[in-house]
Scaffold this motif. Structure first.
Motif, PDB file in Angstrom:
ATOM      1  N   PHE B 125       0.796  -1.536   0.232  1.00 39.70           N
ATOM      2  CA  PHE B 125       0.586   0.068  -0.159  1.00 39.70           C
ATOM      3  C   PHE B 125       1.198   1.488   0.014  1.00 39.70           C
ATOM      4  CE2 PHE B 125      -2.386   3.424   1.683  1.00 39.70           C
ATOM      5  CZ  PHE B 125      -3.920   3.408   0.493  1.00 39.70           C
ATOM      6  N   LEU B 169      -4.825   0.010  -8.258  1.00 44.70           N
ATOM      7  CA  LEU B 169      -5.380   0.346  -7.188  1.00 44.70           C
ATOM      8  C   LEU B 169      -6.724  -0.675  -6.850  1.00 44.70           C
ATOM      9  CD1 LEU B 169      -5.076   2.127  -4.043  1.00 44.70           C
ATOM     10  CD2 LEU B 169      -6.837   2.944  -5.208  1.00 44.70           C
ATOM     11  N   ILE B 170      -6.908  -1.550  -7.836  1.00 43.75           N
ATOM     12  CA  ILE B 170      -8.755  -2.074  -7.570  1.00 43.75           C
ATOM     13  C   ILE B 170      -7.512  -3.443  -7.568  1.00 43.75           C
ATOM     14  CG2 ILE B 170     -10.138  -3.246  -8.975  1.00 43.75           C
ATOM     15  CD1 ILE B 170     -10.869  -0.783  -9.868  1.00 43.75           C
ATOM     16  N   ALA B 173      -5.998  -3.832  -4.261  1.00 43.23           N
ATOM     17  CA  ALA B 173      -7.248  -4.231  -2.592  1.00 43.23           C
ATOM     18  C   ALA B 173      -7.776  -6.023  -3.043  1.00 43.23           C
ATOM     19  CB  ALA B 173      -8.754  -3.755  -3.394  1.00 43.23           C
ATOM     20  N   TYR B 176      -4.962  -7.286  -1.232  1.00 38.35           N
ATOM     21  CA  TYR B 176      -5.487  -8.100   0.255  1.00 38.35           C
ATOM     22  C   TYR B 176      -6.759  -8.462   0.246  1.00 38.35           C
ATOM     23  CZ  TYR B 176      -5.894  -6.245   4.624  1.00 38.35           C
ATOM     24  OH  TYR B 176      -5.668  -6.549   6.060  1.00 38.35           O
ATOM     25  N   THR B 177      -7.425  -8.709   0.401  1.00 45.90           N
ATOM     26  CA  THR B 177      -8.998  -9.887   0.326  1.00 45.90           C
ATOM     27  C   THR B 177      -7.802 -11.354  -0.213  1.00 45.90           C
ATOM     28  OG1 THR B 177     -10.086  -8.424  -1.731  1.00 45.90           O
ATOM     29  CG2 THR B 177     -10.692 -10.170  -1.149  1.00 45.90           C
ATOM     30  N   GLY B 180      -4.466 -11.063   2.585  1.00 47.99           N
ATOM     31  CA  GLY B 180      -4.943 -10.555   3.608  1.00 47.99           C
ATOM     32  C   GLY B 180      -3.774 -10.002   4.394  1.00 47.99           C
TER      33      GLY B 180
END
Lengths: 131, 456
Positions: B125, B169-170, B173, B176-177, B180
């Protein structure tokens, strides 16, 4: 819940793409704003309900706090970027007296022709001098 | 301490110069001095990293995996040193040429801080945050000069690159999904065990996002107007420093975090890279002005990096890193010398042109040698033929400009001796690395080893 997030982000990104393809610069910026928020929403959704509470232990399902911090950061960056884009639109307006994207492409083509012509003229002069 | 020093120094310099009038001589030279100090600090850091191995600091002394980490490994630090050096040369050129705008020094320093952060972060990030900082500063800097066509090109540049950023950015995400975690080591470990479909989607979004920054063939359309319109110093910074984010991103996310996916998608990378090489070279040959030829040449040259990535493995990654370094130096050198005249600058431009074509004694020769090695390693005759064809075409277009612009003395627009200095220094670096390539080869192999887990 995941479906709701996905649908909302999809609709936002789709509307954003539609606006970004318009010829009016302000609409293009509005399209970028919507796409930025589609990305933020996806970021929000990526935490889901698998989180743990950060300091005090709490019972039950908790959203991941980390994604909220990330989304907040991304939102702030998004604001800054939009401010920059709007100031660019303003400079385009003062320079071109219009907000039509076509005028930008025309100016780009005109500038490309101009420097090409310049190079050709130089070639001609050099050739004439050579003779 | 020494890891946070270059980042903090340049960042603080940027914050201070943002408040001052950059048109004043002392402020502009202060900015150059801060960049120079950052460059020296990064060089020291690089020496430490190459001798003692990677260094990590975690903010606030949190345990690893909880706190946000900065990490300097051989790959990141070599790109950081390279980008800072190019920024230094570009800003020095613009300062000598008299700055017309009060915020340019601060923007360049913000670019420097952002780039250092991108290359030295271990958190995906934070990578995005530094990446966005760099890009926002470069959107603003690309309009330096304030001409109508520059502002138009800058607007399109910002819009297209923002789409790429939001796609990234997507993808972030999605990472991260799936995993984790945000720590690069953890991400790489978790992605290796994740469901292939999810990983493929992440890979595509990352590839498109960085291809837009690099200006690869199907995503290149914003690039020529920006590079053609920009002043020489700014064009050098955009092509030699900011574009490194694209190469580094592909190496880090492709080679380090998604190695299996990039190995599976090698065909796609090779096709994209080849299309870029051929398209860039043909467009460049058909153009007449130096800045246009250089802009299309930039599109063609990044294709080689992609081809080397497609080959992969220790040899392929080392070739990709080496070529990215050499290409950044070439582009900076050529943009900085293209509009100055004089015999010395002509010689420097010729060194850059030889380096693009891959002729010794220039650093570009070793870039091409490593590419040939990668092509032979992959046992692909097509790849070797393509690299040779690309080199021959670039020889033609580079010497077309040289003949048009430097063999005629009518064009004498030289702005004094001082304007020649940044270009001459870069030419010495390119020539020096061509004559004594051992450090460059060692650094690129060391950096490639960080991607392949120590395998050489």
């Amino acid at each position: 819940m995941t479906l709701a997030f996905a649908l909302a982000a999809g609709v936002l990104a789709g509307s954003g793409a539609y606006l970004a393809l318009k010829r009016d610069l302000l609409r293009v910026v509005a399209g970028i704003v919507l796409i930025a928020n589609a990305a933020n929403l996806t970021l929000m959704a990526s935490g889901g309900t698998r989180g743990e509470s950060p300091i005090l232990p709490v019972e039950g399902e908790i959203s991941d706090p980390l994604v909220q911090a990330m989304t907040l950061t991304a939102l702030v960056i998004g604001f800054a970027v939009i401010a920059l884009l709007l100031s660019l639109v303003y400079r385009v307006y003062t320079g071109y007296d219009t907000l039509d994207l076509d005028e930008l492409s025309k100016e780009e083509a005109r500038h490309a022709r101009e420097i090409d012509q310049q190079a050709r003229d130089d070639d001609d002069v050099a050739e004439a001098e050579g003779r | 301490m020494s890891l946070a020093l270059p980042l903090g120094l340049v960042w603080a310099g940027a914050a201070v110069t943002a408040l001052l009038d950059g048109r004043r001589r002392c402020v502009a030279w202060l900015a150059v001095g801060v960049l120079g100090a950052g460059f020296v600090a990064l060089c020291v850091l690089q020496a430490h990293v190459l001798v003692d191995g990677p260094r990590t600091i975690v903010a606030g002394d949190w345990p690893a995996g909880v706190g946000i980490a900065l990490r300097a490994d051989a790959l990141g630090v070599v790109f950081a040193v390279l980008s800072m050096g190019v920024l230094l040369a570009g800003l020095a050129y613009e300062v000598v040429d008299d700055l017309e705008s009060r915020h340019t020094p601060a923007l360049v320093l913000f670019m420097g801080a952002g780039l250092t952060g991108v290359f030295l972060t271990a958190d995906i990030f934070n990578f995005y945050v530094f990446f966005e900082l760099t890009m926002v500063a470069s959107y603003a800097a690309s309009t330096y000069g304030g001409e109508r066509h520059q502002i138009g090109a800058g607007f399109i540049f910002a819009i297209v690159n923002l789409l790429g950023t939001f796609l990234f950015l997507i993808g972030l995400a999605a990472i991260y999904t799936v995993t984790g975690t945000l720590d690069m080591d953890g991400v790489g470990f978790a992605l290796a065990q994740s469901e292939p479909t999810a990983v493929a989607l992440i890979g595509v979004s990352v590839l498109v996002a960085f291809s837009i920054k690099l200006g690869l063939f199907p995503f290149h359309f914003w690039l020529p107007p920006v590079y053609v319109g920009a002043t020489p110093g700014v064009a050098a910074m955009l092509s030699g420093a900011v574009a490194n984010v694209g190469s580094y991103g592909l190496l880090r996310f492709g080679g380090d975090l998604l190695p299996d996916l990039f190995a599976a998608g090698a065909g796609v990378l090779a096709v994209l890279g080849s299309a870029s090489i051929v398209y860039g070279a043909i467009q460049a040959i058909s153009r007449r002005s130096a800045s246009e030829v250089l802009a299309y040449s930039a599109i063609g040259q990044v294709g080689y990096v992609l081809i080397a990535l497609a080959v992969g493995g220790p040899v392929g990654y080392a070739a990709a890193i080496l070529y990215a370094i050499v290409n950044a130096l070439n582009k900076a050198l050529l943009f900085l010398t293209a509009r100055v005249r004089g015999w010395l600058v002509g010689a420097c431009f010729a060194i850059g042109a030889l380096s693009v074509a891959g002729v010794p004694p220039s650093a570009g020769f070793f870039g091409k040698v490593e590419l040939f090695r990668a092509g032979i390693d992959a046992r692909s005759a097509v790849l070797v033929a393509l690299i040779f064809l690309g080199g021959a075409l670039s020889f033609v277009y580079m010497f077309q400009i040289y003949q048009r612009d430097f063999w005629r003395d009518r064009h004498d627009t030289s702005g004094g001796r001082a304007l020649q200095v940044p270009g001459v220094l870069l030419a010495l670096v390119v020539l020096g690395l061509g004559l004594w390539p051992e450090p460059l080869l060692a650094v690129s192999r060391e950096a490639a080893a960080t991607l392949t887990g120590g395998q050489r």
